[in-house]
Structure formats: C-alpha cells, structure tokens
Design a protein around this motif. Structure first.
Motif, PDB file in Angstrom:
ATOM      1  N   HIS A 147       0.734  -1.200  -0.130  1.00 66.44           N
ATOM      2  CA  HIS A 147       0.092  -0.003   0.034  1.00 66.44           C
ATOM      3  C   HIS A 147       0.837   1.174   0.039  1.00 66.44           C
ATOM      4  N   GLN A 148       0.330   2.159  -0.650  1.00 65.93           N
ATOM      5  CA  GLN A 148       0.897   3.583  -0.341  1.00 65.93           C
ATOM      6  C   GLN A 148       0.171   4.208   1.035  1.00 65.93           C
ATOM      7  N   PRO A 149       0.742   5.361   1.520  1.00 63.44           N
ATOM      8  CA  PRO A 149       0.248   5.602   2.879  1.00 63.44           C
ATOM      9  C   PRO A 149      -1.372   5.718   3.209  1.00 63.44           C
ATOM     10  N   ASP A 150      -1.996   6.119   2.065  1.00 66.04           N
ATOM     11  CA  ASP A 150      -3.538   6.278   2.206  1.00 66.04           C
ATOM     12  C   ASP A 150      -4.339   4.871   2.099  1.00 66.04           C
ATOM     13  N   GLY A 151      -3.473   3.715   2.018  1.00 65.62           N
ATOM     14  CA  GLY A 151      -4.353   2.577   1.993  1.00 65.62           C
ATOM     15  C   GLY A 151      -4.713   1.729   0.735  1.00 65.62           C
ATOM     16  N   VAL A 152      -4.184   2.380  -0.319  1.00 67.59           N
ATOM     17  CA  VAL A 152      -4.536   1.845  -1.659  1.00 67.59           C
ATOM     18  C   VAL A 152      -3.324   1.142  -2.068  1.00 67.59           C
ATOM     19  N   LEU A 153      -3.345   0.438  -3.296  1.00 65.50           N
ATOM     20  CA  LEU A 153      -2.030  -0.280  -3.804  1.00 65.50           C
ATOM     21  C   LEU A 153      -1.202   0.682  -4.283  1.00 65.50           C
ATOM     22  N   HIS A 154      -0.050   0.584  -3.991  1.00 69.40           N
ATOM     23  CA  HIS A 154       1.062   1.792  -4.585  1.00 69.40           C
ATOM     24  C   HIS A 154       1.394   1.301  -6.103  1.00 69.40           C
ATOM     25  N   GLY A 155       1.512   2.328  -6.819  1.00 76.03           N
ATOM     26  CA  GLY A 155       1.703   2.198  -8.380  1.00 76.03           C
ATOM     27  C   GLY A 155       2.970   1.725  -8.546  1.00 76.03           C
ATOM     28  N   GLY A 156       3.848   1.872  -7.597  1.00 78.30           N
ATOM     29  CA  GLY A 156       5.295   1.231  -7.822  1.00 78.30           C
ATOM     30  C   GLY A 156       5.308  -0.016  -7.651  1.00 78.30           C
ATOM     31  N   ALA A 157       4.341  -0.639  -6.910  1.00 78.37           N
ATOM     32  CA  ALA A 157       4.289  -2.074  -6.774  1.00 78.37           C
ATOM     33  C   ALA A 157       3.711  -2.876  -7.995  1.00 78.37           C
ATOM     34  N   MET A 158       2.653  -1.995  -8.473  1.00 79.80           N
ATOM     35  CA  MET A 158       2.053  -2.618  -9.793  1.00 79.80           C
ATOM     36  C   MET A 158       3.073  -2.581 -10.976  1.00 79.80           C
ATOM     37  N   VAL A 159       3.990  -1.696 -10.869  1.00 77.33           N
ATOM     38  CA  VAL A 159       5.142  -1.326 -11.870  1.00 77.33           C
ATOM     39  C   VAL A 159       6.200  -2.620 -11.708  1.00 77.33           C
ATOM     40  N   ALA A 160       6.450  -2.809 -10.636  1.00 76.89           N
ATOM     41  CA  ALA A 160       7.339  -3.852 -10.102  1.00 76.89           C
ATOM     42  C   ALA A 160       6.730  -5.396 -10.505  1.00 76.89           C
ATOM     43  N   LEU A 161       5.446  -5.489 -10.462  1.00 73.02           N
ATOM     44  CA  LEU A 161       4.778  -6.675 -10.626  1.00 73.02           C
ATOM     45  C   LEU A 161       4.844  -6.741 -12.409  1.00 73.02           C
ATOM     46  N   ALA A 203       3.533   3.099 -17.253  1.00 67.30           N
ATOM     47  CA  ALA A 203       2.098   2.652 -16.656  1.00 67.30           C
ATOM     48  C   ALA A 203       1.109   3.817 -16.572  1.00 67.30           C
ATOM     49  N   ASN A 204       0.035   3.389 -16.980  1.00 66.97           N
ATOM     50  CA  ASN A 204      -1.275   4.133 -16.807  1.00 66.97           C
ATOM     51  C   ASN A 204      -2.264   3.336 -15.689  1.00 66.97           C
ATOM     52  N   HIS A 205      -2.259   4.230 -14.469  1.00 67.05           N
ATOM     53  CA  HIS A 205      -3.002   3.286 -13.451  1.00 67.05           C
ATOM     54  C   HIS A 205      -4.367   3.974 -13.472  1.00 67.05           C
ATOM     55  N   VAL A 206      -5.471   2.774 -13.584  1.00 66.54           N
ATOM     56  CA  VAL A 206      -6.711   3.799 -13.966  1.00 66.54           C
ATOM     57  C   VAL A 206      -7.725   3.301 -12.893  1.00 66.54           C
ATOM     58  N   LYS A 207      -7.345   2.730 -11.858  1.00 69.84           N
ATOM     59  CA  LYS A 207      -8.284   2.170 -10.816  1.00 69.84           C
ATOM     60  C   LYS A 207      -7.599   1.671  -9.487  1.00 69.84           C
ATOM     61  N   SER A 208      -7.795   2.345  -8.515  1.00 68.34           N
ATOM     62  CA  SER A 208      -7.257   1.999  -7.218  1.00 68.34           C
ATOM     63  C   SER A 208      -7.889   0.620  -6.804  1.00 68.34           C
ATOM     64  N   LYS A 209      -7.023  -0.067  -5.869  1.00 68.65           N
ATOM     65  CA  LYS A 209      -7.408  -1.502  -5.138  1.00 68.65           C
ATOM     66  C   LYS A 209      -6.890  -1.158  -3.673  1.00 68.65           C
ATOM     67  N   ARG A 210      -7.532  -1.793  -2.732  1.00 62.57           N
ATOM     68  CA  ARG A 210      -7.224  -1.547  -1.402  1.00 62.57           C
ATOM     69  C   ARG A 210      -6.985  -3.142  -0.688  1.00 62.57           C
TER      70      ARG A 210
END
Length: 140
Positions: free
Chosen positions: A47-61, A88-95
């Motif tokens: 997560h990033q600090p506000d509790g959603v999936l961090h964009g950097g983690a998605m890019v690492a995946l 990467a274009n992050h289009v939706k958040s995920k908790r």
C-alpha cells in the motif's frame, strides 16, 4: 528436455527466492505460447500511505512478469534480460484482494521485446495498463 507446465512454474518460483518478487509475494501462475501471468496479493505491504495499492508495486509486478516472459520465450540460459523502458497508466485503485498481470508480446525481436501488460483484479477489472520494453544481451 521437455518440462511440464508445473515444472516450469516451479523453476520460475525458485528464481524468485531472496528477490523483490519474493518480498512482494509475486507468484507466476500460468503461461501459454505467447503469454505469462503472475499474481500479487494486495495487502498493507504494497500500500501507499492512504491504504491503496502503490503504483510502484504494480510497476514492479509488471516488469517482473514481462522480464520473466522474455527469459522464458527467448534463450534465457544464454541471455540476460533487462527492462529498458516501462510506462504505466494506473486507472483504478485497489485496497485488498489480488491483482493479476498478464504479459503478451507486442514485438518479439532477437534483441528487443515489447510487452503489453494488463494488471487486473479478481473480477477482470483493469487496474493498470503497462508497456514494457526489454533487451536480451548475451552472457559472456
């Protein structure tokens, strides 16, 4: 030597020991003639600090699955595979839950490869759209 699908996935799993992929709990779960799929749990660890999936983690995946796919579909025993560009274009958040990244070829060259990587959730909802370019370099 012809390996089963399970044996190939196990080899990929073994290559992740003591790496970022192990830290992020990335697991390769399926492949075909021109694609590789990996999953990653969405937990506070990514997560990033506000509790959603961090964009950097998605890019690492995404980079992990694209690079592993290049290794699989090229001469990985005699080549090093490196990512050289990613967008990467992050289009939706995920908790919470799980995300899945599927890498498919856009271009399969001897030296460079271009991958489309869609990151989706359990319902096939698009979370991130990624393009990765890899390069295959001979081992010396």
């Amino acid at each position: 030597m012809n390996l089963t699908k399970e044996q190939i996935l196990e080899r990929l799993a073994q290559s992740c020991k003591n790496t970022l992929m192990e830290t992020l709990e990335i697991k390769y779960i399926d492949f075909g003639e021109d694609y590789l799929v990996a999953q990653m749990p969405v937990t506070p660890r990514v997560h990033q600090p506000d509790g959603v999936l961090h964009g950097g983690a998605m890019v690492a995946l995404a980079e992990s699955v694209g690079s592993a796919a290049s290794f699989m579909f090229l001469d990985g025993e005699n080549m090093y595979v490196r990512g050289i560009e990613i967008s990467a274009n992050h289009v939706k958040s995920k908790r919470d839950g799980m995300v899945y990244a599927k890498a498919t070829f856009i271009h399969k060259g001897r030296t460079t490869q271009v991958w489309n990587i869609d990151v989706v959730d359990e319902n096939e909802t698009l979370i991130s759209k990624v393009k990765l370019t890899t390069i295959a370099l001979p081992k010396k």
